[in-house]
Design a protein around this motif. Structure first.
Motif, PDB file in Angstrom:
ATOM      1  N   ARG A 226      91.682  -8.381  -8.385  1.00  8.19           N
ATOM      2  CA  ARG A 226      92.642  -7.422  -8.941  1.00  8.19           C
ATOM      3  C   ARG A 226      92.112  -5.984  -8.976  1.00  8.19           C
ATOM      4  O   ARG A 226      92.870  -5.050  -8.679  1.00  8.19           O
ATOM      5  N   PRO A 227      90.833  -5.737  -9.312  1.00  6.99           N
ATOM      6  CA  PRO A 227      90.360  -4.343  -9.318  1.00  6.99           C
ATOM      7  C   PRO A 227      90.377  -3.673  -7.946  1.00  6.99           C
ATOM      8  O   PRO A 227      90.300  -2.443  -7.856  1.00  6.99           O
ATOM      9  N   LEU A 228      90.481  -4.462  -6.875  1.00  6.97           N
ATOM     10  CA  LEU A 228      90.466  -3.919  -5.516  1.00  6.97           C
ATOM     11  C   LEU A 228      91.866  -3.625  -4.991  1.00  6.97           C
ATOM     12  O   LEU A 228      92.009  -3.116  -3.871  1.00  6.97           O
ATOM     13  N   ILE A 229      92.889  -3.927  -5.788  1.00  9.33           N
ATOM     14  CA  ILE A 229      94.273  -3.724  -5.371  1.00  9.33           C
ATOM     15  C   ILE A 229      94.762  -2.379  -5.914  1.00  9.33           C
ATOM     16  O   ILE A 229      94.594  -2.088  -7.095  1.00  9.33           O
ATOM     17  N   PRO A 230      95.370  -1.545  -5.073  1.00 11.91           N
ATOM     18  CA  PRO A 230      95.761  -0.211  -5.539  1.00 11.91           C
ATOM     19  C   PRO A 230      96.922  -0.246  -6.531  1.00 11.91           C
ATOM     20  O   PRO A 230      97.689  -1.206  -6.600  1.00 11.91           O
ATOM     21  N   LYS A 231      97.015   0.822  -7.276  1.00 17.00           N
ATOM     22  CA  LYS A 231      98.102   0.988  -8.226  1.00 17.00           C
ATOM     23  C   LYS A 231      99.439   0.941  -7.493  1.00 17.00           C
ATOM     24  O   LYS A 231      99.578   1.482  -6.405  1.00 17.00           O
ATOM     25  N   GLY A 232     100.399   0.271  -8.098  1.00 22.14           N
ATOM     26  CA  GLY A 232     101.716   0.110  -7.491  1.00 22.14           C
ATOM     27  C   GLY A 232     101.927  -1.241  -6.861  1.00 22.14           C
ATOM     28  O   GLY A 232     103.060  -1.605  -6.535  1.00 22.14           O
ATOM     29  N   LEU A 233     100.841  -2.008  -6.671  1.00 18.92           N
ATOM     30  CA  LEU A 233     100.924  -3.361  -6.135  1.00 18.92           C
ATOM     31  C   LEU A 233     100.489  -4.359  -7.194  1.00 18.92           C
ATOM     32  O   LEU A 233      99.578  -4.092  -7.974  1.00 18.92           O
ATOM     33  N   GLU A 234     101.118  -5.535  -7.173  1.00 17.90           N
ATOM     34  CA  GLU A 234     100.713  -6.636  -8.035  1.00 17.90           C
ATOM     35  C   GLU A 234     100.052  -7.716  -7.188  1.00 17.90           C
ATOM     36  O   GLU A 234     100.543  -8.047  -6.102  1.00 17.90           O
ATOM     37  N   LEU A 235      98.945  -8.232  -7.669  1.00 18.71           N
ATOM     38  CA  LEU A 235      98.288  -9.340  -6.991  1.00 18.71           C
ATOM     39  C   LEU A 235      99.133 -10.591  -7.128  1.00 18.71           C
ATOM     40  O   LEU A 235      99.584 -10.938  -8.215  1.00 18.71           O
ATOM     41  N   GLU A 236      99.358 -11.287  -6.020  1.00 17.74           N
ATOM     42  CA  GLU A 236     100.161 -12.505  -6.030  1.00 17.74           C
ATOM     43  C   GLU A 236      99.239 -13.727  -6.071  1.00 17.74           C
ATOM     44  O   GLU A 236      98.207 -13.761  -5.382  1.00 17.74           O
ATOM     45  N   THR A 237      99.622 -14.714  -6.845  1.00 18.33           N
ATOM     46  CA  THR A 237      98.820 -15.929  -6.978  1.00 18.33           C
ATOM     47  C   THR A 237      99.673 -17.160  -6.698  1.00 18.33           C
ATOM     48  O   THR A 237     100.901 -17.112  -6.754  1.00 18.33           O
TER      49      THR A 237
ATOM     50  N   THR B  99      97.629   9.779   3.130  1.00 12.35           N
ATOM     51  CA  THR B  99      97.878  10.631   1.968  1.00 12.35           C
ATOM     52  C   THR B  99      97.695   9.900   0.646  1.00 12.35           C
ATOM     53  O   THR B  99      97.808  10.511  -0.409  1.00 12.35           O
ATOM     54  N   GLY B 100      97.455   8.593   0.697  1.00  8.10           N
ATOM     55  CA  GLY B 100      97.332   7.813  -0.523  1.00  8.10           C
ATOM     56  C   GLY B 100      98.664   7.375  -1.098  1.00  8.10           C
ATOM     57  O   GLY B 100      98.704   6.817  -2.198  1.00  8.10           O
ATOM     58  N   ARG B 101      99.743   7.578  -0.361  1.00 10.32           N
ATOM     59  CA  ARG B 101     101.074   7.170  -0.817  1.00 10.32           C
ATOM     60  C   ARG B 101     101.333   5.730  -0.379  1.00 10.32           C
ATOM     61  O   ARG B 101     101.215   5.406   0.803  1.00 10.32           O
ATOM     62  N   LEU B 102     101.667   4.880  -1.323  1.00 11.47           N
ATOM     63  CA  LEU B 102     101.867   3.466  -1.017  1.00 11.47           C
ATOM     64  C   LEU B 102     103.107   3.264  -0.150  1.00 11.47           C
ATOM     65  O   LEU B 102     104.190   3.767  -0.459  1.00 11.47           O
ATOM     66  N   GLY B 103     102.933   2.522   0.952  1.00 10.38           N
ATOM     67  CA  GLY B 103     104.042   2.230   1.842  1.00 10.38           C
ATOM     68  C   GLY B 103     103.986   0.799   2.326  1.00 10.38           C
ATOM     69  O   GLY B 103     103.032   0.065   2.056  1.00 10.38           O
ATOM     70  N   TYR B 104     105.011   0.396   3.051  1.00 10.25           N
ATOM     71  CA  TYR B 104     105.058  -0.946   3.614  1.00 10.25           C
ATOM     72  C   TYR B 104     105.683  -0.899   4.996  1.00 10.25           C
ATOM     73  O   TYR B 104     106.422   0.038   5.338  1.00 10.25           O
TER      74      TYR B 104
END
Length: 226
Positions: free
Chosen positions: A21-32, A165-170
């Motif tokens: 979880r600490p390696l996942i950027p802000k704006g994303l949720e870790l899926e389990t 730019t550090g902007r979260l995209g998909y």
């Protein structure tokens, strides 16, 4: 982008969510799945890699390290690293998709059903990431069933990226359902997660094989544009 994937091996290990979880950027949720997060290591070959409608494409081997994440209404893949043996592809993918591609020396050879795969990262960032394995399919081709771990691990039609730019995209990924087979694997060297300071379990990984798949990848879209 269109591309063809060949001789793909999915290797997966369960990992405690608090490790990833600490390696996942802000704006994303870790899926389990059933309380476990998963690390995947996926070696394969690409051919015909090109912008759609271009007449010719590139061919090269790649190996990626990944986990699984979500935003509301969309599950996808988060790549920790993608190693490739083509410097042009590495540079272009960094610029266009903002993905963490690295240059690597990769050799792949096949004899009958066996695939022999060897990769060593040459970029100083993340140095020490190596992989050596031989693998082959075992058993008939099958389609994973809904609500199973096989389906959860493999049927992912979206990748996430922070971009330059550090902007979260998909980006959406389109392909047919995976033609999976069980895999027999001789894993000789695997330090692909060492740069992440993640120690994988000593237990054998869950292993799947896919011989061939045709894929289309769309451009990156900002998550907050939805």
């Amino acid at each position: 982008m269109t591309m063809h994937w060949h001789d793909l091996l999915f290797l997966h290990w369960p990992v405690r969510p608090e490790v990833i979880r600490p390696l996942i950027p802000k704006g994303l949720e870790l899926e389990t799945f059933d309380g476990s997060a998963w690390i995947g290591i996926v070696p394969f070959r690409m051919t015909g890699v090109r912008p759609r409608y271009f007449p010719a494409g590139l061919a090269f081997p790649e190996i990626n390290v990944r986990t699984y994440v979500w935003t509301p209404g969309r599950s996808g893949v988060w790549f920790f690293s993608l190693d490739a043996s083509n410097r042009l592809v590495v540079k272009a993918a960094r610029l266009s998709y903002g993905l963490p591609y690295y240059n690597a020396r990769i050799t792949v050879r096949s004899d009958f059903e066996n695939v022999h795969y060897q990769s060593s990262r040459v970029d100083k960032p993340g140095a020490g990431a190596e992989f050596q394995a031989s693998y082959k399919p075992a058993g008939p081709v099958y389609r994973s069933a809904p609500e199973t771990l096989d389906r959860w691990l493999t049927d992912r039609y979206c990748l996430y990226s922070l971009g330059r730019t550090g902007r979260l995209g998909y980006a959406e990924i389109h392909h047919a359902p995976w033609p999976l087979q069980r895999a027999v694997v001789e894993l000789r060297v695997n330090t692909m997660t060492n740069p992440l300071e993640i120690t994988l379990p000593d237990t054998p990984p869950l292993a799947h094989f896919a011989r061939y798949l045709e894929v289309v990848a769309w451009r990156i879209v900002p998550v907050d544009a939805d």
